[in-house]
Scaffold this motif. Sequence first.
Motif, PDB file in Angstrom:
ATOM      1  N   ASP A  57       0.831  -1.212   0.000  1.00  0.00           N
ATOM      2  CA  ASP A  57       0.000   0.000   0.000  1.00  0.00           C
ATOM      3  C   ASP A  57       0.863   1.259   0.000  1.00  0.00           C
ATOM      4  N   ALA A  58       1.888   1.270  -0.839  1.00  0.00           N
ATOM      5  CA  ALA A  58       2.822   2.392  -0.896  1.00  0.00           C
ATOM      6  C   ALA A  58       2.868   2.991  -2.292  1.00  0.00           C
ATOM      7  N   GLY A  59       1.748   2.958  -3.017  1.00  0.00           N
ATOM      8  CA  GLY A  59       1.742   3.356  -4.416  1.00  0.00           C
ATOM      9  C   GLY A  59       2.097   4.801  -4.673  1.00  0.00           C
ATOM     10  N   SER A  60       1.562   5.731  -3.888  1.00  0.00           N
ATOM     11  CA  SER A  60       1.749   7.142  -4.226  1.00  0.00           C
ATOM     12  C   SER A  60       2.674   7.872  -3.257  1.00  0.00           C
ATOM     13  N   SER A  61       3.418   7.168  -2.434  1.00  0.00           N
ATOM     14  CA  SER A  61       4.285   7.853  -1.480  1.00  0.00           C
ATOM     15  C   SER A  61       5.750   7.898  -1.909  1.00  0.00           C
ATOM     16  N   PHE A  62       6.097   7.178  -2.968  1.00  0.00           N
ATOM     17  CA  PHE A  62       7.489   7.129  -3.419  1.00  0.00           C
ATOM     18  C   PHE A  62       7.588   7.462  -4.900  1.00  0.00           C
ATOM     19  N   ASP A  63       8.707   8.065  -5.289  1.00  0.00           N
ATOM     20  CA  ASP A  63       9.122   8.106  -6.680  1.00  0.00           C
ATOM     21  C   ASP A  63      10.171   7.009  -6.836  1.00  0.00           C
ATOM     22  N   ILE A  64      10.076   6.260  -7.913  1.00  0.00           N
ATOM     23  CA  ILE A  64      10.987   5.139  -8.117  1.00  0.00           C
ATOM     24  C   ILE A  64      11.768   5.373  -9.405  1.00  0.00           C
TER      25      ILE A  64
END
Length: 131
Positions: A57-64
């Motif tokens: 549930d970490a879809g929109s908290s990181f730039d990869i």
Amino acid sequence: MAINNLAQAVGRRKTAVARVYLRKGSGKIQVNKQQLDVYFPIESQRTKLQNPLRACDAGSSFDIYINVSGGGKSGQVGACVHGIARALVAFSEENRGALHSGGLLTRDPRMVERKKYGQRGARRSFQFSKR
């Protein structure tokens, strides 16, 4: 200007190697300095690549940001998935349970078998003629 990565990891599959960098952001994914949908145009590849983010549930908290080389597109997707999962575990050890139960932390060890001398391929022999 210093780039501060929250976590980084290496993922592998077949002969592909992916270096993954996790940074704070809004959910943007870049592969070899291209947008995700440009580098992987097939929808199933993109959904497979986002499986580790859905599991945590970490879809929109990181730039990869991913640098991937070697192999074909399928192997590169597998390497990216493995790298993202390992980077999420490096960021927070709490993610390990969800990723492990999804089978995303396991490196797929299947490789192409090498060609042997005296044979046409890895297992296939030359055609035998009795006469």
